[in-house]
Design a protein around this motif. Structure first.
Motif, PDB file in Angstrom:
ATOM      1  N   ASP A  36       0.815  -1.208   0.000  1.00  0.00           N
ATOM      2  CA  ASP A  36       0.000   0.000   0.000  1.00  0.00           C
ATOM      3  C   ASP A  36       0.852   1.262   0.000  1.00  0.00           C
ATOM      4  N   THR A  91      -5.627  -1.813   4.576  1.00  0.00           N
ATOM      5  CA  THR A  91      -6.808  -1.420   3.802  1.00  0.00           C
ATOM      6  C   THR A  91      -7.317  -0.010   4.058  1.00  0.00           C
ATOM      7  N   THR A  94      -7.396   0.956   0.410  1.00  0.00           N
ATOM      8  CA  THR A  94      -7.655  -0.130  -0.527  1.00  0.00           C
ATOM      9  C   THR A  94      -9.068  -0.636  -0.297  1.00  0.00           C
ATOM     10  N   ASP A  98     -10.068  -2.273  -5.927  1.00  0.00           N
ATOM     11  CA  ASP A  98      -8.690  -2.163  -6.409  1.00  0.00           C
ATOM     12  C   ASP A  98      -7.712  -3.117  -5.718  1.00  0.00           C
ATOM     13  N   MET A  99      -8.216  -3.970  -4.861  1.00  0.00           N
ATOM     14  CA  MET A  99      -7.350  -4.864  -4.090  1.00  0.00           C
ATOM     15  C   MET A  99      -6.464  -5.736  -4.983  1.00  0.00           C
ATOM     16  N   ARG A 102      -3.613  -3.992  -6.779  1.00  0.00           N
ATOM     17  CA  ARG A 102      -2.529  -3.563  -5.897  1.00  0.00           C
ATOM     18  C   ARG A 102      -1.684  -4.735  -5.419  1.00  0.00           C
TER      19      ARG A 102
END
Length: 193
Positions: A36, A91, A94, A98-99, A102
């Protein structure tokens, strides 16, 4: 499990103490393996988040933690105590939308690094190089996408369909490559030729 930064002295001391004590370690160091990072902060006015910059699949693939541990703690068998690793994503920034983009393909790249443990000092396009892995990983991503598991792309579709057409030199001089040498490739990519 180790979550520290391999470039901060107090974390290196902590990791050394863990390994000296005989513990086996799963690496999840945030300097390389937090997915992230690099998307900007979700609070505050800073331009970057606490663990910026963004780590590309190539950077993660080249994260040879066993070699790092061997070089950092010479004369020890500490690298043998690294039993695995994981990428991590938090998260705050996120969501389900879009998880997967990524996480993948960067996690696939790290899985290959851990599974095959290639020599990180190989020459361009030799077995174990990121260039050589890119071909396999791009193919794997294509298979996963066909199965409904989406990911970020490795390279443009044109490059996947025309092996070798998008290869630039590995040397730093590629950053200074005259634009005239790139125009034919750009023209084809843009559909101008």
């Amino acid at each position: 499990q180790f979550w520290g930064n391999l470039f901060e002295e107090h974390f290196l001391e902590e990791l050394g103490n863990i390994l000296d004590s005989g513990f086996e370690v799963i690496m999840s160091n945030y300097d390389d393996l937090y997915l992230d990072c690099g998307f900007g902060p979700w609070v505050g006015g800073a331009a970057n988040n606490w663990c910026s910059p963004y780590k590309s699949w190539k950077i993660i693939y080249e994260a040879d933690v066993r070699k790092f541990v061997t070089n950092t703690y010479p004369g020890s068998n500490h690298a043998d105590k690294i039993i695995g690793g994981e990428t991590a994503i938090w998260t705050e920034q996120t969501s389900s939308s879009d998880m997967l983009q990524r996480v993948f393909p960067r996690t696939w790249a790290y899985a290959e690094r851990l599974w095959t443990n290639p020599d990180s000092d190989v020459a361009e396009n030799e077995e174990g190089s990121w260039e050589e892995a890119q071909v396999r990983l791009a193919h794997f991503a294509s298979l996963m996408n066909k199965r409904g598991i989406s990911s970020n792309t490795f390279k443009p579709q044109f490059c996947l369909q025309n092996t070798g057409a998008c290869v630039l030199p590995r040397t730093p001089s590629s950053a200074k490559q005259p634009i005239a040498t790139l125009l034919p490739l750009l023209s084809v990519l843009l559909g101008l030729m």
